[in-house]
Design a protein around this motif. Structure first.
Motif, PDB file in Angstrom:
ATOM      1  N   ALA A 127      -5.581  56.958  -1.561  1.00 15.75           N
ATOM      2  CA  ALA A 127      -6.530  56.832  -0.456  1.00 15.75           C
ATOM      3  C   ALA A 127      -7.332  55.549  -0.604  1.00 15.75           C
ATOM      4  O   ALA A 127      -7.420  54.952  -1.682  1.00 15.75           O
ATOM      5  N   ALA A 128      -7.923  55.127   0.493  1.00 18.04           N
ATOM      6  CA  ALA A 128      -8.765  53.933   0.511  1.00 18.04           C
ATOM      7  C   ALA A 128      -9.973  54.206   1.391  1.00 18.04           C
ATOM      8  O   ALA A 128      -9.877  54.899   2.413  1.00 18.04           O
ATOM      9  N   PHE A 129     -11.106  53.647   0.979  1.00 18.39           N
ATOM     10  CA  PHE A 129     -12.362  53.851   1.703  1.00 18.39           C
ATOM     11  C   PHE A 129     -12.944  52.504   2.093  1.00 18.39           C
ATOM     12  O   PHE A 129     -12.926  51.554   1.313  1.00 18.39           O
ATOM     13  N   GLN A 130     -13.486  52.417   3.301  1.00 16.45           N
ATOM     14  CA  GLN A 130     -14.081  51.184   3.799  1.00 16.45           C
ATOM     15  C   GLN A 130     -15.608  51.333   3.787  1.00 16.45           C
ATOM     16  O   GLN A 130     -16.177  52.023   4.626  1.00 16.45           O
ATOM     17  N   PRO A 131     -16.308  50.706   2.856  1.00 15.90           N
ATOM     18  CA  PRO A 131     -17.760  50.885   2.742  1.00 15.90           C
ATOM     19  C   PRO A 131     -18.537  50.488   3.989  1.00 15.90           C
ATOM     20  O   PRO A 131     -19.619  51.039   4.235  1.00 15.90           O
ATOM     21  N   SER A 132     -18.038  49.550   4.762  1.00 13.26           N
ATOM     22  CA  SER A 132     -18.772  49.120   5.957  1.00 13.26           C
ATOM     23  C   SER A 132     -18.913  50.247   6.974  1.00 13.26           C
ATOM     24  O   SER A 132     -19.858  50.250   7.770  1.00 13.26           O
ATOM     25  N   GLU A 133     -17.994  51.217   6.952  1.00 12.50           N
ATOM     26  CA  GLU A 133     -18.114  52.350   7.868  1.00 12.50           C
ATOM     27  C   GLU A 133     -19.316  53.218   7.493  1.00 12.50           C
ATOM     28  O   GLU A 133     -20.067  53.661   8.363  1.00 12.50           O
ATOM     29  N   LEU A 134     -19.504  53.462   6.211  1.00  9.46           N
ATOM     30  CA  LEU A 134     -20.680  54.206   5.760  1.00  9.46           C
ATOM     31  C   LEU A 134     -21.951  53.402   6.018  1.00  9.46           C
ATOM     32  O   LEU A 134     -22.995  53.974   6.356  1.00  9.46           O
ATOM     33  N   ALA A 135     -21.868  52.086   5.870  1.00 11.89           N
ATOM     34  CA  ALA A 135     -23.043  51.235   6.054  1.00 11.89           C
ATOM     35  C   ALA A 135     -23.600  51.353   7.468  1.00 11.89           C
ATOM     36  O   ALA A 135     -24.826  51.343   7.662  1.00 11.89           O
ATOM     37  N   LYS A 136     -22.732  51.476   8.454  1.00  8.32           N
ATOM     38  CA  LYS A 136     -23.195  51.594   9.841  1.00  8.32           C
ATOM     39  C   LYS A 136     -24.023  52.854  10.046  1.00  8.32           C
ATOM     40  O   LYS A 136     -25.101  52.811  10.662  1.00  8.32           O
ATOM     41  N   VAL A 137     -23.549  53.961   9.525  1.00 10.89           N
ATOM     42  CA  VAL A 137     -24.273  55.223   9.684  1.00 10.89           C
ATOM     43  C   VAL A 137     -25.562  55.214   8.868  1.00 10.89           C
ATOM     44  O   VAL A 137     -26.608  55.685   9.322  1.00 10.89           O
ATOM     45  N   ALA A 138     -25.493  54.660   7.652  1.00  5.85           N
ATOM     46  CA  ALA A 138     -26.690  54.593   6.804  1.00  5.85           C
ATOM     47  C   ALA A 138     -27.792  53.788   7.479  1.00  5.85           C
ATOM     48  O   ALA A 138     -28.971  54.189   7.480  1.00  5.85           O
ATOM     49  N   LEU A 139     -27.426  52.662   8.070  1.00  5.02           N
ATOM     50  CA  LEU A 139     -28.422  51.830   8.747  1.00  5.02           C
ATOM     51  C   LEU A 139     -28.963  52.526   9.984  1.00  5.02           C
ATOM     52  O   LEU A 139     -30.154  52.414  10.303  1.00  5.02           O
ATOM     53  N   ALA A 140     -28.118  53.277  10.682  1.00  2.76           N
ATOM     54  CA  ALA A 140     -28.572  54.027  11.859  1.00  2.76           C
ATOM     55  C   ALA A 140     -29.595  55.089  11.476  1.00  2.76           C
ATOM     56  O   ALA A 140     -30.629  55.244  12.139  1.00  2.76           O
ATOM     57  N   VAL A 141     -29.326  55.827  10.395  1.00  2.00           N
ATOM     58  CA  VAL A 141     -30.248  56.872   9.950  1.00  2.00           C
ATOM     59  C   VAL A 141     -31.574  56.255   9.505  1.00  2.00           C
ATOM     60  O   VAL A 141     -32.658  56.746   9.858  1.00  2.00           O
ATOM     61  N   TRP A 142     -31.501  55.172   8.737  1.00  4.44           N
ATOM     62  CA  TRP A 142     -32.737  54.543   8.253  1.00  4.44           C
ATOM     63  C   TRP A 142     -33.549  53.962   9.410  1.00  4.44           C
ATOM     64  O   TRP A 142     -34.772  54.116   9.461  1.00  4.44           O
ATOM     65  N   ALA A 143     -32.880  53.282  10.336  1.00  2.00           N
ATOM     66  CA  ALA A 143     -33.589  52.692  11.472  1.00  2.00           C
ATOM     67  C   ALA A 143     -34.228  53.766  12.342  1.00  2.00           C
ATOM     68  O   ALA A 143     -35.359  53.600  12.827  1.00  2.00           O
ATOM     69  N   ALA A 144     -33.526  54.882  12.557  1.00  2.00           N
ATOM     70  CA  ALA A 144     -34.089  55.979  13.351  1.00  2.00           C
ATOM     71  C   ALA A 144     -35.318  56.555  12.674  1.00  2.00           C
ATOM     72  O   ALA A 144     -36.326  56.868  13.325  1.00  2.00           O
ATOM     73  N   SER A 145     -35.266  56.699  11.348  1.00  2.00           N
ATOM     74  CA  SER A 145     -36.416  57.211  10.604  1.00  2.00           C
ATOM     75  C   SER A 145     -37.593  56.246  10.683  1.00  2.00           C
ATOM     76  O   SER A 145     -38.738  56.663  10.884  1.00  2.00           O
ATOM     77  N   TYR A 146     -37.325  54.965  10.543  1.00  2.00           N
ATOM     78  CA  TYR A 146     -38.393  53.963  10.588  1.00  2.00           C
ATOM     79  C   TYR A 146     -39.034  53.900  11.973  1.00  2.00           C
ATOM     80  O   TYR A 146     -40.267  53.901  12.110  1.00  2.00           O
TER      81      TYR A 146
END
Length: 409
Positions: A106-125
């Motif tokens: 398997a292979a994982f693309q970190p940029s996909e997680l980064a998009k959701v992480a930034l969305a959650v943080w920005a929504a919280s802020y």
């Protein structure tokens, strides 16, 4: 549209696109997979496993209160930054890019997680602070963190994901109440930085110039765009038939990933291509209705961001395949082959469904202006005994009489 209908539309559209994507992935890869691996269903099997994992994640996130993500926002950001740094060193190189970290088969693309992480943080802020009113407020800390994320992603290199992040954050800022003038200025600066990034990379410059006139270099930089347009044009109204594409076999690179819409247009024609576009429009409508109907500030901004993330990527991909925008390498959500993209997109749908289910909850958190830390508290009555009982007529007369007696003395 009543609450509940948005969720139904979201579920039907998502499941429909995932099932349709499995069919199209098999159609686009069966011949090449049979020659390369001896198994025409090689890509279909892998995509089916990813779809199963994504649907499981969607069900789990639809049942977990979305407010729990707020506490995880800092951890998600730190983890994403660490993975974005790790992929530059440990990532698997494919076509000159390091975007994937391999875990066995398997292979994982970190940029996909980064998009959701930034969305959650920005929504919280944005839920606990006043929306940015000036460029200075927009820059610190939201703009600075965005530049760090996009800078690391551009080093992979991956311009398309950076564009998707900017579109997502723009939607969240608009819903939060940032003035259009400030938002427009911020997008202008982001666009300028994007052009600089394009100019510094020769292959990006070639893509930009080929977009302006792909037929000028139809065998070089404009080859992929030209072949995609030929595929779309060959389909006519009803297409040449499912599995009958010529472009996928010998001409169109990445037919099962970024350019799968060209195969849809060739095999299913204008009717099939239009149906796909309508499906994404329905997804956008349902997602934005969920965002606008949510009374929780965090949920409202998060729903807007996740909807813009999915539909923004779809719009960029469709525009690139049809020759309306330069190629950026963004896959078509739910349809293109790719495990990380599919699992994360389905996870976003799960969060949207949970927000829809809790949109009218009485326990929606509201800003507590009395707290200096800007945290939220559950909305509740100020006194357990309820509102004060209105005074009776005799009470009013007694108060008035006491005032007159005081005046006489």
């Amino acid at each position: 549209m009543k609450r509940g209908l948005e969720s139904s539309v979201l579920i039907l559209v998502t499941l429909g696109l995932v099932a349709f994507g499995l069919v199209m992935v098999y159609s686009a890869t069966s011949a090449s997979a049979a020659l390369a691996n001896g198994d025409p269903a090689y890509y279909l099997k892998r995509q089916t496993i990813y779809a199963g994992l994504g649907l499981l994640l969607m069900v789990v996130l639809s049942r977990v209160d979305f407010r729990a993500l707020r506490a995880l926002a800092p951890m998600l950001v730190v983890t994403s930054l660490a993975l974005l740094l790790a992929v530059l060193v440990l990532g698997r190189a494919t076509n000159g890019a390091r975007r994937w970290i391999s875990f066995g088969p398997a292979a994982f693309q970190p940029s996909e997680l980064a998009k959701v992480a930034l969305a959650v943080w920005a929504a919280s802020y944005l839920a606990r602070r006043r929306p940015p009113q000036t460029l200075a407020e927009l820059w610190r800390p939201l703009g600075l963190l965005t530049v760090v994320f996009c800078g690391l992603i551009l080093l992979e290199p991956d311009l398309g994901t950076s564009i998707g992040i900017v579109v997502m954050l723009a939607a969240m800022l608009l819903v939060a109440g940032t003035p259009p003038r400030t938002l427009g200025a911020g997008l202008g600066i982001a666009g300028t930085l994007g052009l600089v990034a394009v100019w510094l990379e020769p292959y990006r410059r070639a893509r930009l110039f080929s977009f302006l006139n792909p037929w000028q270099d139809a065998q070089g930089a404009g080859f992929q765009t030209v072949q995609a347009m030929i595929g779309l044009g060959s389909g006519g109204i009803f297409g040449v038939g499912l599995g009958q594409s010529v472009q996928k076999a010998n001409y169109l690179p990445e037919a099962h990933t970024d350019m799968i819409f060209a195969i849809i247009g060739e095999e299913l024609g204008l009717v099939g291509a239009t149906a796909v576009i309508v499906a994404y429009c329905a997804f956008a409508y349902a997602g934005l209705k969920i965002a606008l109907g949510c009374r929780d500030p965090f949920g409202k901004r998060l729903a807007a961001g996740l909807t813009a993330l999915v539909c923004g990527q779809a719009a960029i991909n469709l525009a690139a395949v049809m020759g309306l925008a330069p190629l950026t390498g963004i896959p078509l959500p739910f349809v293109s082959y790719g495990g990380s993209s599919l699992v994360v997109a389905l996870g976003c749908v799960g969060i949207l469904l949970n927000i829809a289910g809790n949109a009218g909850a009485k326990s929606a958190s509201v800003p507590d202006r009395g707290r200096r830390d800007g945290r939220t508290r559950p909305a509740r009555a100020r006194d357990r005994r309820g509102a004060a009982r209105p005074r009776s007529t005799s009470d009013v007369r007694r108060v008035a009489g006491s005032r007159r007696g005081a005046a006489r003395s």
